[in-house]
Design a protein around this motif. Structure first.
Motif, PDB file in Angstrom:
ATOM      1  N   ASP A  88      56.917  36.256  26.699  1.00 10.81           N
ATOM      2  CA  ASP A  88      56.196  35.155  26.067  1.00 10.81           C
ATOM      3  C   ASP A  88      56.072  34.019  27.082  1.00 10.81           C
ATOM      4  N   GLU A  89      55.251  33.024  26.773  1.00  6.95           N
ATOM      5  CA  GLU A  89      55.018  31.926  27.721  1.00  6.95           C
ATOM      6  C   GLU A  89      55.271  30.570  27.081  1.00  6.95           C
ATOM      7  N   VAL A  90      55.733  29.642  27.904  1.00  4.66           N
ATOM      8  CA  VAL A  90      55.820  28.244  27.497  1.00  4.66           C
ATOM      9  C   VAL A  90      55.050  27.410  28.507  1.00  4.66           C
ATOM     10  N   THR A  91      54.473  26.337  28.014  1.00  4.04           N
ATOM     11  CA  THR A  91      53.734  25.405  28.859  1.00  4.04           C
ATOM     12  C   THR A  91      54.264  24.004  28.610  1.00  4.04           C
ATOM     13  N   PHE A  92      54.600  23.305  29.673  1.00  2.40           N
ATOM     14  CA  PHE A  92      54.996  21.905  29.590  1.00  2.40           C
ATOM     15  C   PHE A  92      53.856  21.064  30.122  1.00  2.40           C
TER      16      PHE A  92
END
Length: 125
Positions: A88-92
């Motif tokens: 999965d991916e996270v974006t800040f």
């Protein structure tokens, strides 16, 4: 510095370590977290796309030429509540300024979904 639109800080595809222990953070984002001189960690808040505030700890190695930044406290709770898995991916993103020194950060997560051999991404979580 005035920020009108969110500015992408970094995006990360999650590994097993990111989900189970701590999330490694790209070195290029080190300056954005503005750890005070002589310190090796800083607690900060992020806001998710639902307006919920989260507290994470950003830290680096105490004495090393390669600081290897990570998110620890608070991060695992976020990952669990969002049901995040490896891949999965996270974006800040930088969404504004808080005072003269601190950036206001936002976070989004997307789940990787495999269906009939095709990869799809969920809406941001």
């Amino acid at each position: 510095m005035s920020v009108n639109m969110p500015k992408h800080l970094f995006e990360k595809k999650l590994s097993k370590t990111d989900i189970e222990n701590r999330m490694s953070v790209p070195m290029k984002s080190l300056d954005a977290f503005r750890i005070p001189k002589g310190e090796h960690s800083k607690d900060f808040g992020v806001t998710d796309i639902h307006g919920k505030r989260w507290r994470f700890r950003y830290s680096t190695r105490k004495s090393d030429r390669h600081p290897k930044p990570v998110l620890s406290s608070g991060w695992i709770e976020f990952a669990k509540k969002r049901g995040l898995k490896v891949g999965d991916e996270v974006t800040f993103s930088v969404v504004g300024m808080k005072g003269a020194e601190d950036l206001e950060l936002g976070i989004q997560a997307r789940k990787k979904i495999k269906l009939f051999g095709e990869v799809f991404w969920s809406n941001p979580l």
